[in-house]
Design a protein around this motif. Sequence first.
Motif, PDB file in Angstrom:
ATOM      1  N   UNK A 253       8.945  -8.862 -13.095  1.00 32.23           N
ATOM      2  CA  UNK A 253       8.103  -7.667 -13.141  1.00 32.23           C
ATOM      3  C   UNK A 253       6.766  -8.034 -12.517  1.00 32.23           C
ATOM      4  N   UNK A 254       6.270  -7.175 -11.624  1.00 30.71           N
ATOM      5  CA  UNK A 254       5.048  -7.476 -10.877  1.00 30.71           C
ATOM      6  C   UNK A 254       4.051  -6.343 -11.110  1.00 30.71           C
ATOM      7  N   UNK A 255       2.893  -6.689 -11.615  1.00 32.86           N
ATOM      8  CA  UNK A 255       1.833  -5.705 -11.840  1.00 32.86           C
ATOM      9  C   UNK A 255       0.935  -5.683 -10.607  1.00 32.86           C
ATOM     10  N   UNK A 256       0.779  -4.506 -10.021  1.00 33.04           N
ATOM     11  CA  UNK A 256       0.054  -4.391  -8.753  1.00 33.04           C
ATOM     12  C   UNK A 256      -1.091  -3.392  -8.866  1.00 33.04           C
ATOM     13  N   UNK A 257      -2.096  -3.620  -8.037  1.00 34.34           N
ATOM     14  CA  UNK A 257      -3.238  -2.704  -7.951  1.00 34.34           C
ATOM     15  C   UNK A 257      -2.897  -1.584  -6.972  1.00 34.34           C
ATOM     16  N   UNK A 258      -3.191  -0.357  -7.347  1.00 35.26           N
ATOM     17  CA  UNK A 258      -2.960   0.797  -6.491  1.00 35.26           C
ATOM     18  C   UNK A 258      -4.291   1.327  -5.967  1.00 35.26           C
ATOM     19  N   UNK A 259      -4.215   2.055  -4.866  1.00 35.30           N
ATOM     20  CA  UNK A 259      -5.415   2.588  -4.217  1.00 35.30           C
ATOM     21  C   UNK A 259      -5.241   4.087  -3.989  1.00 35.30           C
ATOM     22  N   UNK A 260      -6.366   4.809  -3.937  1.00 37.46           N
ATOM     23  CA  UNK A 260      -6.263   6.239  -3.591  1.00 37.46           C
ATOM     24  C   UNK A 260      -5.713   6.398  -2.174  1.00 37.46           C
ATOM     25  N   UNK A 261      -4.919   7.423  -1.973  1.00 42.19           N
ATOM     26  CA  UNK A 261      -4.429   7.699  -0.627  1.00 42.19           C
ATOM     27  C   UNK A 261      -5.613   7.879   0.320  1.00 42.19           C
ATOM     28  N   UNK A 262      -5.540   7.317   1.512  1.00 43.86           N
ATOM     29  CA  UNK A 262      -6.640   7.504   2.465  1.00 43.86           C
ATOM     30  C   UNK A 262      -6.717   8.962   2.900  1.00 43.86           C
ATOM     31  N   UNK A 263      -7.859   9.389   3.407  1.00 43.80           N
ATOM     32  CA  UNK A 263      -7.973  10.773   3.889  1.00 43.80           C
ATOM     33  C   UNK A 263      -6.896  11.082   4.923  1.00 43.80           C
ATOM     34  N   UNK A 264      -6.416  12.324   4.898  1.00 45.73           N
ATOM     35  CA  UNK A 264      -5.369  12.692   5.836  1.00 45.73           C
ATOM     36  C   UNK A 264      -5.856  12.662   7.276  1.00 45.73           C
ATOM     37  N   UNK A 265      -7.107  13.024   7.459  1.00 47.67           N
ATOM     38  CA  UNK A 265      -7.633  13.068   8.829  1.00 47.67           C
ATOM     39  C   UNK A 265      -8.114  11.689   9.236  1.00 47.67           C
ATOM     40  N   UNK A 266      -7.444  11.121  10.199  1.00 50.99           N
ATOM     41  CA  UNK A 266      -7.820   9.824  10.746  1.00 50.99           C
ATOM     42  C   UNK A 266      -8.141   9.994  12.223  1.00 50.99           C
ATOM     43  N   UNK A 267      -8.775   8.995  12.757  1.00 53.99           N
ATOM     44  CA  UNK A 267      -8.982   8.927  14.206  1.00 53.99           C
ATOM     45  C   UNK A 267      -8.441   7.590  14.680  1.00 53.99           C
ATOM     46  N   UNK A 268      -7.684   7.639  15.750  1.00 55.33           N
ATOM     47  CA  UNK A 268      -7.144   6.421  16.346  1.00 55.33           C
ATOM     48  C   UNK A 268      -7.706   6.288  17.749  1.00 55.33           C
ATOM     49  N   UNK A 269      -8.270   5.142  18.031  1.00 56.93           N
ATOM     50  CA  UNK A 269      -8.749   4.861  19.377  1.00 56.93           C
ATOM     51  C   UNK A 269      -7.821   3.867  20.055  1.00 56.93           C
ATOM     52  N   UNK A 270      -7.267   4.250  21.184  1.00 56.58           N
ATOM     53  CA  UNK A 270      -6.388   3.357  21.953  1.00 56.58           C
ATOM     54  C   UNK A 270      -7.213   2.751  23.076  1.00 56.58           C
ATOM     55  N   UNK A 271      -7.687   1.539  22.858  1.00 56.62           N
ATOM     56  CA  UNK A 271      -8.567   0.874  23.817  1.00 56.62           C
ATOM     57  C   UNK A 271      -7.727   0.139  24.856  1.00 56.62           C
ATOM     58  N   UNK A 272      -7.910   0.494  26.121  1.00 54.37           N
ATOM     59  CA  UNK A 272      -7.147  -0.078  27.230  1.00 54.37           C
ATOM     60  C   UNK A 272      -7.963  -1.188  27.902  1.00 54.37           C
ATOM     61  N   UNK A 273      -7.273  -2.284  28.234  1.00 56.09           N
ATOM     62  CA  UNK A 273      -7.967  -3.428  28.842  1.00 56.09           C
ATOM     63  C   UNK A 273      -7.213  -3.897  30.083  1.00 56.09           C
ATOM     64  N   UNK A 274      -7.973  -4.290  31.110  1.00 57.17           N
ATOM     65  CA  UNK A 274      -7.335  -4.751  32.354  1.00 57.17           C
ATOM     66  C   UNK A 274      -6.826  -6.183  32.284  1.00 57.17           C
ATOM     67  N   UNK A 275      -7.224  -6.928  31.253  1.00 54.13           N
ATOM     68  CA  UNK A 275      -6.722  -8.293  31.085  1.00 54.13           C
ATOM     69  C   UNK A 275      -6.524  -8.560  29.603  1.00 54.13           C
ATOM     70  N   UNK A 276      -5.626  -9.475  29.311  1.00 55.39           N
ATOM     71  CA  UNK A 276      -5.344  -9.809  27.920  1.00 55.39           C
ATOM     72  C   UNK A 276      -6.566 -10.464  27.280  1.00 55.39           C
TER      73      UNK A 276
END
Length: 994
Positions: A253-276
Amino acid sequence: MHERLRPGLERRLKNQVRGTVLFDRFSRGRYATDASIYQVMPTGVVIPSCIEDIECALAAAREDGVALTMRGGGTSQCGQTVNSGLIVDTSRHLDAIIELDVAGRRAVVEPGIVLDDLNRRLKPHGLWFPVDVSTASRATIGGMAANNSCGSRSLRYGTMRDNTLSIDALLAGGARAHFGPLAQTGADAGIADLAESLLALGRAEADEILRRFPKVQRRVGGYNLDALLPDADPVNLAHILVGSEGTLGISTAIEIRLWPLPPKRKILGACHFPSFRAAMDAAQYIVPLSPTSVELVDATMIELARDIPMYRPTLEAFVRGNPAALLLVEFADDPGDNDRKAAALDDVMSDLGFGFGRGGDHEGGSVRIDEPGLQAAIADLRAGGLNIMMSMRDEGKPVSFVEDCAVPLAHLADYTDRLTAIFDRHGTRGTWYAHASVGCLHVRPVLNMKLEKDAVTMRQIAEEAFAVVREYKGSHSGEHGDGIARSEFHEAMFGRRIVDAFEQVKDRFDPGGVLNPGRIVRAPRMNDRSLFRYRPDYRFEDLKTGHDWSAWPGKAGGLQGAVEMCNNNGACRKQVGGAMCPSYRVTRNERDVTRGRANSLRLALSGQLGPDALQSDEMAETLKLCVSCKACRRECPTGVDMARMKTEVLYQRTLKNGISLQQRLIAELPRYARWGASLGGLMDLRERWKPLARLAERLTGFSRRRTLPRFAKSPFRDDEIGMSSGKRQVVLFADTFGRWFEPAVLRAAVSVLKAGNYAVSVARPADGHDRPLCCGRTYLAAGMIDKARAEAARTLDALGPALRSGAAIVGLEPSCLLTLRDEFLTLIPGDDSRQLAERAQLVEEFLAAEAESGSLELDLAPPAARALLHGHCHQKAFATMGAVERTLGLIPGMQVETIESSCCGMAGAFGYAADTIDVSLAMGEISLLPTVRAAESDTLVVADGTSCRHQIADGTGRKALHVVEVLANALDTARNIRHRPANADRPGRVEDES
């Protein structure tokens, strides 16, 4: 495979364990591998139904002198969950939430609960467990605790250790004990002496621990001795178990810490790079913006994902040009903060010299993504990184052994440069993805582990890479644990004194060395080829195959390479979403999942399960519950097509054993169907007279609990269409099921196509034979590939004129029409098959495309206010569900809801067989049948598959319609509206006339 049989141990376990005990060669073979390069044949497998079963297994193992290894989803990357003793799989039954404290944000769970399942149960309470590993659809909490898993958002939420409050464990000697914070309750009375000795060790080694343990978040190697330091706040003894890989105790049996669900509205930034390097260098400037995650996707992953149908649309939606690397930066705080941080991200990219405005697509820049659906698709793409990388169709594959190193962000760019140089020196290259936010990149050099020279190279790369990691004061084990791959390197990482302390911890917990020996301490060499999946004596004999497997490398005409595409990562074990793997969702049996079947095939074909294993009854049993849904063809990121493999195995089996009566009745249905109508009276008698039904079941294997399909009294005839003219020629492929059982569907298709002003004709044989065309699907289902090939040849000949003239080739039954797009390519390889595969369309694909081009005009009115749509498995596998939805969307005013369902369970003859009907019915009950039963009586039920319609009728009493029948009803409704008196009430809907 070398093995030591223990019949006494097997008898004892079967007498004492209430769950399942497996000692047969196929079952042990399925548990001999995890997602690593290693393979160790276990003595036996126990699938406990309760904690007491684990106690029985532990006592038996201890007294019989064999090891015991706990296992959850079996997705370990380093060989933690394979060993030579008993394997105990908690994932089938031990999956309960024992306690849920919503206000206190904590839960106590059994070790076999899967992360995604846990989070589905927590969601209604506004909570989640945020250690979001990429294998969340199959990773168990017990396995995650054993590995100290981290996930993509550890930057915000921490690791498994940070979120584990306490653990109830079973110790090697059989005692039950509770491990938790000492400041709250002190040590559990049963482990007081153990606790004191551990704390004494922490005090004695405090200076060495502080000196040698890396100061990075992603350090999961060895035992967590830092949890025992005198100034640890608080000292939590559970944390010495976290990351211990089942070598110290068994979590119950494992006792774990829970967290509030994150806000539904997120922003994702897809950063493009010319070199690794530019991407790696940028990470240290992006992390101070406090994102929830920063995930790397490199050019290799982008290139491979573009060749995988399920990922291609996602990439097209957000990737600009051909970047060398992407950093996916997520902000998931309140909307104002998200907007501010996203703007700051643009500024950072601009300050670094990257922007689409200045240099175009190839210079770099950030693409902002706000749409939740696309964000989820991108998250799935990133989570599938491992499987995408493993989709290479070469003998060499990206190999896991240095993929988990973590270094401080300031050194990340230099570290990756130096690691790339190491790969170059050894004549290979690496694939990169994952957690740039915490300096932990999953990098895998491409090696062929069947070759001795590459096994040597692997070790050389490991030694050189780990030396660089130590130079940067990083960790050689940053997320996936130690197992076989990294345990032997602990002395170089931590020093001999710390390794001695590790061994003291192991000996105090497990003096007999019962629990998962050889992992973390006293480990074998990581390149010991006797432990490899592809060991020195690995052989794959040539085999005359029925299908053409030449698209894959290896022997047996390429069948070897196709089978070996399974990397054991277990995406097929998901319980929700998509369609794969429907029988596993019922049985939860490793045998009944694509991974288990592929492992059995690999072992059988390589001779590791004894002679004639491929044609054996055990192999037939292994594949029996595969419904050939083809979901794995699309949803398995490495493209393991188990449906095609099953037909190959059936073919090989028929060559040896011949054809059974049931197989012959299935296979020859298209040939005897023309006489079926005359058997109608006998079929009615079977349904009414139980003794005849029982006799028929014994003779044919078809269950008396199923009503068999009824032959139509008035089958569809090719000449009933008559003369037809229109703006474009449409050749209708009239399938066997529509022609002889459900001619109303074909007639509805003809009426709809004619209403759209198309010239309709039926595809007819070119050989002058009056026997109608057939796709060969029934022959494939029986393993009669040669006869299926003959039918494919007839069909190719018949459709040749249509292909040359440019006519549309349209079919109605998904399993039949899509055979022209799939199996024809491996039955008769060549240009004709490829051209047909490109041109053959389901009717909904044709209509949707015509509507989008503006060529389709139909006067439609809603025959009902609402429709429920169930997708046939092959529609899902070939990504045609969108076309069905768009076609139904042509009917104005009708709301269409697609049922979230896997296979209906009928799956051709599967649902009629006496030995599979129970699983068939259970598959339907997962979601499809309850959803249909709950629908209002005036809601239309739409299903394009004839098997699906029969399952719905049997399970709910509701009649389901093909999409063309709904369109035909919509045409009739519109016609009735046009001709009704002006003062007449509007009709509710047209009743189905069939």
